[in-house]
Design an enzyme around this catalytic site. Structure first.
Site, short mmCIF file in Angstrom:
data_model
loop_
_atom_site.label_atom_id
_atom_site.label_comp_id
_atom_site.label_asym_id
_atom_site.label_seq_id
_atom_site.Cartn_x
_atom_site.Cartn_y
_atom_site.Cartn_z
N ILE A 214 -7.96 -1.33 4.58
CA ILE A 214 -6.54 -0.35 4.80
C ILE A 214 -5.80 -0.94 3.69
O ILE A 214 -5.31 -1.87 3.14
CB ILE A 214 -5.95 -0.73 6.10
CG1 ILE A 214 -5.02 0.32 6.33
CG2 ILE A 214 -5.57 -2.25 6.14
CD1 ILE A 214 -4.30 0.38 7.42
N CYS A 215 -5.09 0.39 3.20
CA CYS A 215 -4.13 0.18 1.99
C CYS A 215 -2.92 0.65 2.63
O CYS A 215 -2.59 1.84 2.75
CB CYS A 215 -4.60 1.13 0.79
SG CYS A 215 -3.32 1.16 -0.45
N ILE A 216 -1.95 -0.15 2.66
CA ILE A 216 -0.60 -0.34 3.42
C ILE A 216 0.33 -0.99 2.64
O ILE A 216 0.05 -2.37 2.16
CB ILE A 216 -0.81 -0.32 4.87
CG1 ILE A 216 0.84 0.08 5.43
CG2 ILE A 216 -1.16 -1.69 5.28
CD1 ILE A 216 0.61 0.23 7.08
#
Length: 221
Positions: free
Chosen positions: A87-89
């Site tokens: 996940i890219c957060i």
């Protein structure tokens, strides 16, 4: 450093066990507190309602000074989730200047005041409000934009198919997925994993707790 991280995570786990947990479950083995398994419940009233999305949360030896990494093991079609499940957060990005990512303010990134709870609540919020300015999954981002513009239902259909698939996994795991706002928050004091109590994860004052597990080998996926 790993021993300190283990003690810190033990305290976080106790907090999660003894306080309401909004929309997710956590599971950690007392043998390795640097590796957690989490389950994200799809928020009621969204296309993710009824979904149960599993992920691995791995912590560095110098946690909480560096962020954990999170990877979904359940299929999840989303602009900010790579096909690998990573996940890219912002909250999971190290608190350093990144010239290649000038759209992200450093204040949005990880800092030691963050916690497992804030990470998972941020991920839940991201499900229904993706950041499409720099997507991890370009195809998902295009599909999402077309859906929001009323030009296609492909995005909604794909997500609902994955929700249906995740329900089978929830049944296999014996998990009852909340589908109402009232049930979405677990009751205070409810145990995350049957058969464990918060005492199972504590070092009982031993400052060397956890050294045997991490001093001689790297934490691997």
């Amino acid at each position: 450093m790993a021993s300190s991280a283990v003690q810190f995570l033990a305290k976080e786990l106790r907090s999660l066990l003894n306080s309401p947990i909004e929309g997710f479950t956590v599971e950690a083995s007392e043998d390795n507190l640097l590796k957690w398994k989490v389950g994200i419940f799809g928020p009621p009233g969204t296309i993710y309602e009824g979904g149960y999305f599993k992920a691995n949360l791995n912590f560095p030896a110098n946690y909480p000074y560096e962020p954990p990494t999170m990877r979904f093991t359940s299929p999840l079609f989303h602009p900010n989730i790579f096909e690998s499940g990573s996940i890219c957060i912002s909250i999971l990005h190290p608190p350093v200047d990144d010239p290649q990512n000038d759209q992200e303010d450093i204040s949005e990134r990880w800092n030691p005041t963050q916690s497992v709870r804030t990470v998972l609540l941020s991920v839940i919020s991201l499900l229904n409000e993706p950041n499409t300015s720099s997507p991890a999954n370009v195809e998902a981002s295009r599909s999402y934009k077309a859906w929001k513009a009323g030009q296609s239902t492909d995005y909604e259909r794909t997500v609902k198919q994955q929700v249906a698939q995740s329900k089978k996994q929830a049944e296999m795991d014996g998990i009852i997925v909340p589908t109402s706002l009232e049930d979405y928050c677990m009751k205070e004091g409810q145990q995350v994993e049957e058969g464990y109590t918060d005492a199972d994860f504590y070092d009982n004052g031993d400052e060397n707790y956890g050294d045997d597990y991490y001093s001689d080998e790297e934490d691997e996926e």
